[in-house]
Design a protein around this motif. Structure first.
Motif, PDB file in Angstrom:
ATOM      1  N   ALA A  43      19.876 -11.062  12.513  1.00 26.83           N
ATOM      2  CA  ALA A  43      18.747 -11.863  12.034  1.00 26.83           C
ATOM      3  C   ALA A  43      17.616 -11.935  13.046  1.00 26.83           C
ATOM      4  O   ALA A  43      16.476 -12.257  12.688  1.00 26.83           O
ATOM      5  N   HIS A  44      17.903 -11.623  14.301  1.00 25.72           N
ATOM      6  CA  HIS A  44      16.892 -11.745  15.355  1.00 25.72           C
ATOM      7  C   HIS A  44      16.155 -10.438  15.639  1.00 25.72           C
ATOM      8  O   HIS A  44      15.404 -10.369  16.613  1.00 25.72           O
ATOM      9  N   TRP A  45      16.380  -9.453  14.791  1.00 20.75           N
ATOM     10  CA  TRP A  45      15.608  -8.216  14.902  1.00 20.75           C
ATOM     11  C   TRP A  45      14.901  -7.987  13.577  1.00 20.75           C
ATOM     12  O   TRP A  45      15.493  -7.530  12.624  1.00 20.75           O
ATOM     13  N   GLU A  46      13.638  -8.342  13.527  1.00 20.30           N
ATOM     14  CA  GLU A  46      12.855  -8.193  12.305  1.00 20.30           C
ATOM     15  C   GLU A  46      11.846  -7.058  12.443  1.00 20.30           C
ATOM     16  O   GLU A  46      11.123  -6.977  13.437  1.00 20.30           O
ATOM     17  N   GLU A  47      11.822  -6.209  11.442  1.00 20.59           N
ATOM     18  CA  GLU A  47      10.865  -5.108  11.386  1.00 20.59           C
ATOM     19  C   GLU A  47      10.391  -4.940   9.950  1.00 20.59           C
ATOM     20  O   GLU A  47      11.119  -5.246   8.998  1.00 20.59           O
ATOM     21  N   ALA A  48       9.179  -4.413   9.783  1.00 23.32           N
ATOM     22  CA  ALA A  48       8.630  -4.173   8.449  1.00 23.32           C
ATOM     23  C   ALA A  48       9.270  -2.960   7.788  1.00 23.32           C
ATOM     24  O   ALA A  48       9.271  -2.845   6.562  1.00 23.32           O
ATOM     25  N   VAL A  49       9.788  -2.034   8.588  1.00 20.85           N
ATOM     26  CA  VAL A  49      10.498  -0.859   8.088  1.00 20.85           C
ATOM     27  C   VAL A  49      11.906  -0.897   8.656  1.00 20.85           C
ATOM     28  O   VAL A  49      12.093  -1.224   9.839  1.00 20.85           O
ATOM     29  N   GLN A  50      12.894  -0.568   7.830  1.00 24.53           N
ATOM     30  CA  GLN A  50      14.272  -0.575   8.303  1.00 24.53           C
ATOM     31  C   GLN A  50      14.409   0.288   9.555  1.00 24.53           C
ATOM     32  O   GLN A  50      14.101   1.475   9.544  1.00 24.53           O
ATOM     33  N   THR A  51      14.886  -0.331  10.635  1.00 24.53           N
ATOM     34  CA  THR A  51      14.946   0.349  11.917  1.00 24.53           C
ATOM     35  C   THR A  51      16.388   0.468  12.380  1.00 24.53           C
ATOM     36  O   THR A  51      17.188  -0.462  12.240  1.00 24.53           O
ATOM     37  N   VAL A  52      16.693   1.630  12.930  1.00 24.65           N
ATOM     38  CA  VAL A  52      18.046   1.967  13.373  1.00 24.65           C
ATOM     39  C   VAL A  52      18.048   2.064  14.893  1.00 24.65           C
ATOM     40  O   VAL A  52      17.306   2.855  15.476  1.00 24.65           O
ATOM     41  N   GLY A  53      18.852   1.260  15.551  1.00 26.75           N
ATOM     42  CA  GLY A  53      18.920   1.262  17.002  1.00 26.75           C
ATOM     43  C   GLY A  53      19.760   2.415  17.521  1.00 26.75           C
ATOM     44  O   GLY A  53      20.872   2.636  17.044  1.00 26.75           O
ATOM     45  N   ALA A  54      19.227   3.137  18.473  1.00 27.06           N
ATOM     46  CA  ALA A  54      19.944   4.301  19.017  1.00 27.06           C
ATOM     47  C   ALA A  54      19.743   4.407  20.518  1.00 27.06           C
ATOM     48  O   ALA A  54      19.631   5.499  21.068  1.00 27.06           O
ATOM     49  N   ALA A  55      19.693   3.263  21.202  1.00 22.71           N
ATOM     50  CA  ALA A  55      19.579   3.288  22.658  1.00 22.71           C
ATOM     51  C   ALA A  55      20.848   3.878  23.260  1.00 22.71           C
ATOM     52  O   ALA A  55      21.957   3.545  22.834  1.00 22.71           O
TER      53      ALA A  55
END
Length: 256
Positions: A43-55
């Motif tokens: 819930a604490h990662w809001e973006e206008a486009v669905q974002t996929v974390g890959a760090a």
């Protein structure tokens, strides 16, 4: 097929607490098959486009203030799984869901506080996913549904948020439970257990005290996302529900 879950992450200090809810989370790995990877909507990662974390290696984000010093010393150095991130984006494309990748953002407390209780060794790859409060509830469900086949590959899908999450309404000294919070959660429980998506998607109009329980929807969205991953089986099971500060709900739902 591994179930998916919704976990309420409560206040950041939950990771330091010893209560029935944190005991459930700490015992989770002993009662659940070992996943090969974790996919987590926070819930604490809001973006206008669905974002996929890959760090390659996630930094620990301290997106809060005024809590115990010990929290700011904690880390959760999990790594992403870039092949899984690729697969997730492929699945999103198949379902007509636009997505982008972020290879630098770390894990916020909605992710790491829960994961530190579930898998404290940070030895399971994590793919973090954003939420978008401006989508319809039907669209949230479909995003989860798009990822449902990952469960067949021993991927654990988690939604991290809170069903009753009204920070302005908290009573920090309260040891009781506000009736309106229980009434809202009981309505949600009924709709989840009967898989009544038609009513659930209209919770803001139909559920009692919805405005008080969900003044902003970013914490509720992960519940719909996790539920969507269970669309094939349509079985929802409440594993725990309790409250802090009068009405901050700590709940765990399992979806099969």
């Amino acid at each position: 097929m591994i179930p998916s879950y919704f976990f309420a992450h409560g206040a950041p200090s939950i990771v330091l607490e010893d209560n029935d809810y944190t005991k459930l989370l700490k015992q989770f790995k002993d009662n659940t098959p070992q996943p090969k990877a974790i996919v987590l909507f926070s819930a604490h990662w809001e973006e206008a486009v669905q974002t996929v974390g890959a760090a390659k290696a996630y930094e620990t984000i301290y997106d809060f203030g005024g809590f115990q010093d010990e929290l700011y010393q904690m880390t959760y150095p999990a790594q992403s799984d870039r092949a899984l991130a690729d697969q997730i984006q492929h699945l999103f494309t198949r379902y007509g869901i636009e997505s982008v990748r972020n290879e630098v953002r770390g894990l916020d407390h909605g992710a790491w506080a829960v994961l530190k209780l579930l898998y404290p060794d940070a030895d399971i790859p994590v793919v973090a996913l954003s939420v978008n409060r401006h989508l319809s509830n039907e669209q949230q469900y479909e995003i989860g549904k798009a990822l449902s086949e990952l469960r067949e590959q021993d991927v654990l899908i988690i939604g991290s948020g809170g069903t009753v999450h009204n920070l302005r309404g908290l009573n920090w000294a309260s040891e009781g439970i506000d009736g309106w919070a229980e009434q809202f959660d009981s309505w949600i429980q009924d709709k989840l257990e009967t898989w009544d998506t038609e009513a659930l998607f209209q919770y803001r109009e139909l559920a009692p005290y919805a405005r008080e329980a969900v003044p902003t929807n970013e914490h509720f969205i992960p519940l719909l996302l996790a539920m969507g991953t269970g669309d094939a089986g349509r079985n929802a099971k409440l594993l725990h529900r309790s409250y802090q500060y009068g009405n901050l709900s700590l709940s765990c739902w399992q979806f099969n």
